[in-house]
Design a protein around this motif. Sequence first.
Motif, PDB file in Angstrom:
ATOM      1  N   GLU A  31      -1.645   6.229  -5.416  1.00  0.00           N
ATOM      2  CA  GLU A  31      -0.349   5.690  -5.878  1.00  0.00           C
ATOM      3  C   GLU A  31       0.223   4.711  -4.842  1.00  0.00           C
ATOM      4  O   GLU A  31       0.876   3.721  -5.194  1.00  0.00           O
ATOM      5  CB  GLU A  31       0.655   6.797  -6.237  1.00  0.00           C
ATOM      6  N   ASP A  32      -0.054   4.965  -3.569  1.00  0.00           N
ATOM      7  CA  ASP A  32       0.400   4.042  -2.521  1.00  0.00           C
ATOM      8  C   ASP A  32      -0.371   2.728  -2.586  1.00  0.00           C
ATOM      9  O   ASP A  32       0.171   1.656  -2.332  1.00  0.00           O
ATOM     10  CB  ASP A  32       0.207   4.665  -1.131  1.00  0.00           C
ATOM     11  N   ARG A  33      -1.646   2.827  -2.939  1.00  0.00           N
ATOM     12  CA  ARG A  33      -2.465   1.615  -2.999  1.00  0.00           C
ATOM     13  C   ARG A  33      -1.916   0.643  -4.045  1.00  0.00           C
ATOM     14  O   ARG A  33      -1.904  -0.557  -3.846  1.00  0.00           O
ATOM     15  CB  ARG A  33      -3.927   1.956  -3.331  1.00  0.00           C
ATOM     16  N   LYS A  34      -1.441   1.235  -5.145  1.00  0.00           N
ATOM     17  CA  LYS A  34      -0.890   0.387  -6.203  1.00  0.00           C
ATOM     18  C   LYS A  34       0.378  -0.317  -5.714  1.00  0.00           C
ATOM     19  O   LYS A  34       0.554  -1.521  -5.883  1.00  0.00           O
ATOM     20  CB  LYS A  34      -0.562   1.256  -7.428  1.00  0.00           C
ATOM     21  N   ALA A  35       1.252   0.484  -5.099  1.00  0.00           N
ATOM     22  CA  ALA A  35       2.506  -0.083  -4.583  1.00  0.00           C
ATOM     23  C   ALA A  35       2.206  -1.121  -3.503  1.00  0.00           C
ATOM     24  O   ALA A  35       2.853  -2.176  -3.431  1.00  0.00           O
ATOM     25  CB  ALA A  35       3.391   1.040  -4.032  1.00  0.00           C
ATOM     26  N   ALA A  36       1.212  -0.820  -2.666  1.00  0.00           N
ATOM     27  CA  ALA A  36       0.873  -1.740  -1.572  1.00  0.00           C
ATOM     28  C   ALA A  36       0.376  -3.072  -2.135  1.00  0.00           C
ATOM     29  O   ALA A  36       0.732  -4.143  -1.621  1.00  0.00           O
ATOM     30  CB  ALA A  36      -0.193  -1.107  -0.675  1.00  0.00           C
ATOM     31  N   THR A  37      -0.429  -3.006  -3.180  1.00  0.00           N
ATOM     32  CA  THR A  37      -0.938  -4.245  -3.787  1.00  0.00           C
ATOM     33  C   THR A  37       0.217  -5.088  -4.298  1.00  0.00           C
ATOM     34  O   THR A  37       0.281  -6.301  -4.048  1.00  0.00           O
ATOM     35  CB  THR A  37      -1.909  -3.900  -4.949  1.00  0.00           C
ATOM     36  N   GLU A  38       1.150  -4.421  -4.983  1.00  0.00           N
ATOM     37  CA  GLU A  38       2.315  -5.131  -5.522  1.00  0.00           C
ATOM     38  C   GLU A  38       3.117  -5.773  -4.385  1.00  0.00           C
ATOM     39  O   GLU A  38       3.504  -6.942  -4.455  1.00  0.00           O
ATOM     40  CB  GLU A  38       3.178  -4.098  -6.252  1.00  0.00           C
ATOM     41  N   LEU A  39       3.317  -5.008  -3.331  1.00  0.00           N
ATOM     42  CA  LEU A  39       4.080  -5.515  -2.189  1.00  0.00           C
ATOM     43  C   LEU A  39       3.387  -6.724  -1.566  1.00  0.00           C
ATOM     44  O   LEU A  39       4.021  -7.753  -1.289  1.00  0.00           O
ATOM     45  CB  LEU A  39       4.239  -4.404  -1.136  1.00  0.00           C
ATOM     46  N   MET A  40       2.065  -6.616  -1.383  1.00  0.00           N
ATOM     47  CA  MET A  40       1.342  -7.694  -0.710  1.00  0.00           C
ATOM     48  C   MET A  40       1.285  -8.968  -1.554  1.00  0.00           C
ATOM     49  O   MET A  40       1.227 -10.070  -1.003  1.00  0.00           O
ATOM     50  CB  MET A  40      -0.083  -7.252  -0.321  1.00  0.00           C
ATOM     51  N   ILE A  41       1.325  -8.810  -2.873  1.00  0.00           N
ATOM     52  CA  ILE A  41       1.363 -10.007  -3.726  1.00  0.00           C
ATOM     53  C   ILE A  41       2.681 -10.755  -3.468  1.00  0.00           C
ATOM     54  O   ILE A  41       2.702 -11.976  -3.287  1.00  0.00           O
ATOM     55  CB  ILE A  41       1.196  -9.616  -5.223  1.00  0.00           C
ATOM     56  N   GLY A  42       3.771  -9.996  -3.391  1.00  0.00           N
ATOM     57  CA  GLY A  42       5.078 -10.602  -3.107  1.00  0.00           C
ATOM     58  C   GLY A  42       5.127 -11.233  -1.720  1.00  0.00           C
ATOM     59  O   GLY A  42       5.634 -12.344  -1.538  1.00  0.00           O
ATOM     60  N   VAL A  43       4.553 -10.534  -0.753  1.00  0.00           N
ATOM     61  CA  VAL A  43       4.563 -11.027   0.630  1.00  0.00           C
ATOM     62  C   VAL A  43       3.770 -12.328   0.729  1.00  0.00           C
ATOM     63  O   VAL A  43       4.204 -13.292   1.363  1.00  0.00           O
ATOM     64  CB  VAL A  43       3.985  -9.942   1.581  1.00  0.00           C
ATOM     65  N   ASP A  44       2.619 -12.360   0.087  1.00  0.00           N
ATOM     66  CA  ASP A  44       1.789 -13.568   0.149  1.00  0.00           C
ATOM     67  C   ASP A  44       2.520 -14.756  -0.477  1.00  0.00           C
ATOM     68  O   ASP A  44       2.505 -15.854   0.075  1.00  0.00           O
ATOM     69  CB  ASP A  44       0.451 -13.327  -0.560  1.00  0.00           C
ATOM     70  N   LYS A  45       3.183 -14.486  -1.614  1.00  0.00           N
ATOM     71  CA  LYS A  45       3.939 -15.551  -2.274  1.00  0.00           C
ATOM     72  C   LYS A  45       5.005 -16.083  -1.330  1.00  0.00           C
ATOM     73  O   LYS A  45       5.210 -17.282  -1.189  1.00  0.00           O
ATOM     74  CB  LYS A  45       4.612 -14.978  -3.523  1.00  0.00           C
ATOM     75  N   GLN A  46       5.671 -15.150  -0.683  1.00  0.00           N
ATOM     76  CA  GLN A  46       6.754 -15.536   0.223  1.00  0.00           C
ATOM     77  C   GLN A  46       6.218 -16.371   1.396  1.00  0.00           C
ATOM     78  O   GLN A  46       6.782 -17.405   1.747  1.00  0.00           O
ATOM     79  CB  GLN A  46       7.445 -14.268   0.728  1.00  0.00           C
TER      80      GLN A  46
END
Length: 343
Positions: A31-46
């Motif tokens: 479940e953390d891996r899913k959240a982490a992926t979502e977070l990293m997509i946002g971070v990369d965009k930023q």
Amino acid sequence: MDVHQLFEGLIRRERLALARAITLVESNKAEDRKAATELMIGVDKQLQSNPHQNTGNQLPARWTMAITGPPGAGKSTFIDKLGRQLIDCGHRVAVLAIDPSSARSGGSILGDKTRMQDLSTRDEAFIRPSPSGATHGGTNAATKEAIDLCLAAGYDTVLVETVGVGQNEIAVSDLVDWTLLLLMGRSGDDLQGIKRGIVEAADMVLVNKADGEGYESALETQRYYQTALSLFPPHALPGWKVPCLAISAVQEVGWESFWSAIKDLQALPQLANWVHHKRANQRVFSFYRMLNQALLEYWSSLHSKSTHADLESALRSGQLSPAQAVSESLRAWGLEDSREKGL
Ligand SMILES: Nc1nc2c(ncn2[C@@H]2O[C@H](COP(=O)(O)OP(=O)(O)OP(=O)(O)O)[C@@H](O)[C@H]2O)c(=O)[nH]1
Ligand SMILES: [Mg+2]
């Protein structure tokens, strides 16, 4: 886990959000891996939309640097001093200390914090010791993500401390802009068993502990590596000759030469271009690394633990060849093994 809230906290530069975000990307729970992926997509965009990249003859405004070297060479001490000087010049500095021993002993994390005493008291610094986990050395699987999280949280300089001599590690130089190899003076005939590959990956070499009784041996080691470096192929950055300098982190000797080498680097017209290409290639490298990991995880999720154990024991006993095991796995996924086509 509210990923959106965590992301907002991160870009508001909240330390707690950064610490929690790194814990999240280091987690192996599904479940953390899913959240982490979502977070990293946002971070990369930023990071992509706001690159803060200077052009011309300056270091890019975001700069990531690995400090590698054998245990006890003085990496933490050096980072403490370097970090303080960078902060005095207006930078915000994050330190990721990838600690190979912490997984074993749980011990030396405290050691690192105490060796970065100056830095750990500064508001503009963030220090994060991370166990190297299963990778026995240089980096852990989440090091690249942790670096990006620090950048997104407004730390313009990220320093990664690692012994960098592990066997299976993801080479830290594939994750950062710049790799600095920190050695110490030779002891006896032993030149610390530094492998050629580690020296080749260095963009700069420092021989630390050039003070007191160690002064002469530091200079001797410096000469040795200067000769070795002169025999290497030219550096990929046009005009850059990898320097080997003697320094004392404790007594602050040799720092003028260090800063003057950084100035030479900044003056290279090709620097911005070189960094741009290096980062672009690292993104591709990251993709393959993540794909590898995701496929392995998917494969693992298909079978029970006992099936894995049976398979591993068949491999160990020679009953099954590794190539056969891969072919069978691909077939089980309904994929043709492309390597068979060539037979
Ligand atoms: N004489 C001298 N001692 C130093 C210098 N830099 C570090 N040391 C000492 O060397 C020892 C190891 O320093 P650290 O900074 O912890 O070295 P490290 O490379 O981070 O060590 P690990 O993280 O354990 O691999 C400490 O006792 C330091 O005080 C230096 O410039 N001169
Ligand atoms: Mg250390």
